[in-house]
Scaffold this active site. Structure first.
Site, PDB file in Angstrom:
ATOM      1  N   SER A   1      -1.833   2.249   4.460  1.00 24.60           N
ATOM      2  CA  SER A   1      -1.307   2.611   3.141  1.00 24.60           C
ATOM      3  C   SER A   1      -2.055   3.817   2.613  1.00 24.60           C
ATOM      4  CB  SER A   1      -1.494   1.424   2.178  1.00 24.60           C
ATOM      5  OG  SER A   1      -1.183   1.790   0.851  1.00 24.60           O
TER       6      SER A   1
ATOM      7  N   TYR B   1      -5.829  -5.296  -3.004  1.00 27.19           N
ATOM      8  CA  TYR B   1      -4.948  -4.811  -1.940  1.00 27.19           C
ATOM      9  C   TYR B   1      -5.499  -3.496  -1.383  1.00 27.19           C
ATOM     10  CZ  TYR B   1      -0.848  -2.889   0.415  1.00 27.19           C
ATOM     11  OH  TYR B   1       0.000  -2.327   1.340  1.00 27.19           O
TER      12      TYR B   1
ATOM     13  N   LYS C   1      -6.857  -2.653   2.441  1.00 26.53           N
ATOM     14  CA  LYS C   1      -6.325  -1.567   3.251  1.00 26.53           C
ATOM     15  C   LYS C   1      -7.413  -0.570   3.651  1.00 26.53           C
ATOM     16  CE  LYS C   1      -2.096  -2.732   3.852  1.00 26.53           C
ATOM     17  NZ  LYS C   1      -1.528  -2.913   5.213  1.00 26.53           N
TER      18      LYS C   1
END
Length: 232
Positions: free
Chosen positions: A129, A142, A146
């Site tokens: 990402s 999150y 990542k």
């Protein structure tokens, strides 16, 4: 590397980006595409072979590596975004993100390292990402998962170089999937992510920068902090 005639496995292939990856591999001529899903009995998609795989279950990961030992392209796509806000909420979702996004990727990659070696090296692709590189106050855990996954990707790139495995990191901003249904921002289609990744595999490219926001952030890594953290 060649996709035509290859055998591939995509984790988290029941929908969204994972399903787009699996369909793209099939469209590019892969001889067999395993769709790693938690409930294979409910999965129906022409040309894809469902395979029971919860990436957080070590026994299922080991069983998958035994059952699908002909894989030469592995795409680690399984991921979740379920963490709390930065200043409140329980940490259960954040722990889940690390279990799936980081440890799940690690477990599957570790299990398939000898499989890829036995099948000529092949490729290991991790769906990352733009959040791998920038903090995100809306989705802090999150982004952290990542970032960890990106570091892991680089470690596998170094470790698997001698066995001839191409390791590819795919970075994107918001993709139009169920995961981002509540996000009011420009989004790219999952099919575009998949197609750009197929091009990277065909050209032996180690990194895919899917959209303009991602390319901007990647370029800013060597620039000033203002560009890197603006509007985030």
């Amino acid at each position: 590397m060649d996709i035509k005639g290859s055998v591939a496995l995509v984790t988290g292939a029941n929908r969204g980006i994972g399903l787009a990856f699996a369909r793209a591999l099939h469209a590019h001529g892969a001889a067999k595409v395993y769709a790693g899903v938690r409930e294979p009995e409910t999965f129906r998609d022409p040309g894809l072979v469902p395979l029971r795989l919860d990436v957080t279950d070590e026994e299922q990961v080991a069983a998958a590596a035994r059952a699908a030992g002909d894989v030469s392209i592995l795409i680690n796509n399984a991921g979740v975004a379920s963490g709390p806000s930065l200043l409140e909420g329980p940490f259960d979702g954040a722990r889940r993100e690390m279990e799936v996004n980081f440890f799940g990727t690690w477990a599957v990659s570790r299990a398939y390292t000898p499989v890829l070696a036995a099948n000529g090296g092949g490729a290991l692709v991790n769906m990352l990402s733009v959040a791998s590189w920038v903090a995100n106050r809306r989705f802090p855990s999150y982004a952290a998962s990542k970032s960890a996954q990106w570091s892991l990707t680089n470690a596998f790139r170094l470790a698997l170089r001698e066995q001839g495995t191409l390791v590819v990191g795919v970075h994107a901003g918001y993709v139009d999937t169920d995961l981002t249904a509540d996000v009011d921002s420009p989004k790219i289609l999952a099919a575009d992510v998949a197609e750009q990744t197929m091009t990277a595999l065909l050209n032996d490219e180690p990194e895919v920068l899917v959209d303009e926001p991602t390319r901007h952030v990647r370029a800013a890594l060597s620039g000033g902090l203002e560009a890197l953290y603006a509007n985030r």
